[in-house]
Enzyme design. Structure first.
Site, mmCIF file in Angstrom:
data_model
loop_
_atom_site.group_PDB
_atom_site.id
_atom_site.type_symbol
_atom_site.label_atom_id
_atom_site.label_comp_id
_atom_site.label_asym_id
_atom_site.label_seq_id
_atom_site.Cartn_x
_atom_site.Cartn_y
_atom_site.Cartn_z
ATOM 1 N N LYS A 1 -37.184 -1.290 -31.344
ATOM 2 C CA LYS A 1 -36.687 -1.682 -32.665
ATOM 3 C C LYS A 1 -37.587 -2.715 -33.314
ATOM 4 O O LYS A 1 -37.895 -2.636 -34.511
ATOM 5 C CB LYS A 1 -35.256 -2.231 -32.548
ATOM 6 C CG LYS A 1 -34.686 -2.815 -33.840
ATOM 7 C CD LYS A 1 -34.553 -1.769 -34.936
ATOM 8 C CE LYS A 1 -34.107 -2.384 -36.264
ATOM 9 N NZ LYS A 1 -32.713 -2.832 -36.274
ATOM 10 N N LYS B 1 -36.419 -12.608 -39.991
ATOM 11 C CA LYS B 1 -36.002 -12.859 -38.611
ATOM 12 C C LYS B 1 -36.573 -11.807 -37.672
ATOM 13 O O LYS B 1 -37.128 -12.136 -36.613
ATOM 14 C CB LYS B 1 -34.475 -12.875 -38.529
ATOM 15 C CG LYS B 1 -33.904 -13.162 -37.150
ATOM 16 C CD LYS B 1 -33.512 -11.915 -36.367
ATOM 17 C CE LYS B 1 -32.332 -11.199 -36.966
ATOM 18 N NZ LYS B 1 -31.869 -10.058 -36.125
#
Length: 352
Positions: free
Chosen positions: A228, A303
């Protein structure tokens, strides 16, 4: 959902989570919403009703058996109330939803618990609340599916805490597809789970199929998150490149829809150009159509990019474009906080 305290899982504490830390209740009361419920077959849990979690939980409730029960938890009482209203309205009068005040109360009831949380600290806090004191064993074994995008190291620490205290099985299953994919049930899940027996993977996949269209098993626990982060590293950069290319073409006098059609049938095609085009009026339903509201926030993109770069540094992988992209998102956040990350186009001065 924000956690009340910050808990650090260290290797020496994985099997003996301390009693000194406490988790502030996520809501003041537990509430049950019955709609002519009959015999229950399975109790499901869902923690985190944010931009991604909310539509995922809605799809889950719509697709599980009508006699099953869904227990949900989020610190935002507006989110839980809205969920009950919307999920209940689509239940045809036969489903049960219960809102509880802490993650622990979810895990005490649920055979399968799904978590979708923003930051590593939130995941650690939630599982500290769940695992201490030890949960009673269940048959089948309790299953935790974490769909949060956090760093693989933190995920492995939480997995070890679950496994070495024999309180269930923990897998990582972050997703791709954005809010639109979550709403439409077309997410792709990246699964990190032990394949020693094959039974765990086969148990998890049908659960994820209730919220998405594809699940790819990448390897052992933590591998889903590694994949991911690699994907979102690429996404962070391709989003900026798409915004710059569209802005360039528009300034040359090219119609944005025609330019996007050309790109999406040529070698420049990507998710940012086709599904989440940053130019208003190009991708129906994209955040750009709604002044960049909703979608995947600039803060979350920053992030994920930061996590990916930190992970890359640990293994010695060069990330030459990452630092510049991070600088761009820091500037964008300062001006467009809370907006979908495709707002980079507006930050660039792009106009239609």
């Amino acid at each position: 959902m924000r956690a009340a305290v910050s808990v650090r899982f260290s290797p020496s504490r994985l099997c003996m989570l301390g009693n000194s830390m406490s988790q502030r209740p996520l809501d003041s009361t537990a509430r049950r919403f019955f709609v002519s419920s009959s015999k229950k077959q399975t109790t499901w849990g869902f923690i985190g009703l944010g931009r991604m979690g909310f539509p995922m939980a809605k799809n889950l409730r719509a697709k599980i058996a009508k006699t099953d029960k869904l227990v949900v938890c989020d610190r935002n009482s507006e989110a839980t109330s809205k969920f009950v209203k919307e999920a209940g309205a689509s239940s045809s009068g036969t489903q049960e939803i219960e809102v509880v005040s802490t993650p622990r109360k979810v895990a005490e009831q649920a055979e399968i618990t799904i978590t979708v949380l923003p930051q590593p600290s939130h995941v650690k806090n939630v599982f500290h609340n769940i695992l201490e004191p030890a949960l009673k064993p269940t048959d089948p074994e309790r299953l935790f599916i974490d769909c949060s995008t956090i760093d693989p190291t933190s995920s492995r620490e939480v997995a070890n805490a679950v496994h070495c205290t024999a309180q269930g099985r923990f897998v990582d299953a972050p997703m791709s597809g954005g809010v639109v994919g979550a709403q439409n049930g077309t997410l792709t899940f990246m699964l990190g789970a032990s394949s020693r027996s094959g039974q765990l993977v086969e148990r998890v996949k049908p659960v994820l199929d209730l919220m998405g269209k594809k699940t790819v098993h990448l390897g052992e626990q933590g591998a889903g998150l590694s994949a991911k982060l690699a994907n979102n590293y690429l996404l962070a950069i391709s989003n900026i490149a798409t915004a710059e290319a569209m802005n360039l073409g528009i300034k040359w006098g090219i119609d944005p829809k025609s330019l996007a059609e050309l790109i999406n049938t040529s070698s420049g095609r990507c998710w940012s150009s086709e599904v989440n085009n940053p130019v208003p009026g190009v991708s129906p339903g994209a955040p750009a159509e709604n002044s960049y509201e909703g979608g995947f926030s600039v803060e979350l993109m920053k992030k994920d990019l930061t996590l990916a770069m930190a992970a890359a540094e640990k293994v010695g992988a060069l990330s030459e474009l990452g630092q510049k992209a991070l600088e761009v998102y820091e500037h964008v956040e300062a001006q467009e906080a809370g907006k979908d990350f495709s707002v980079v186009f507006r930050w660039l001065g792009g106009k239609v």
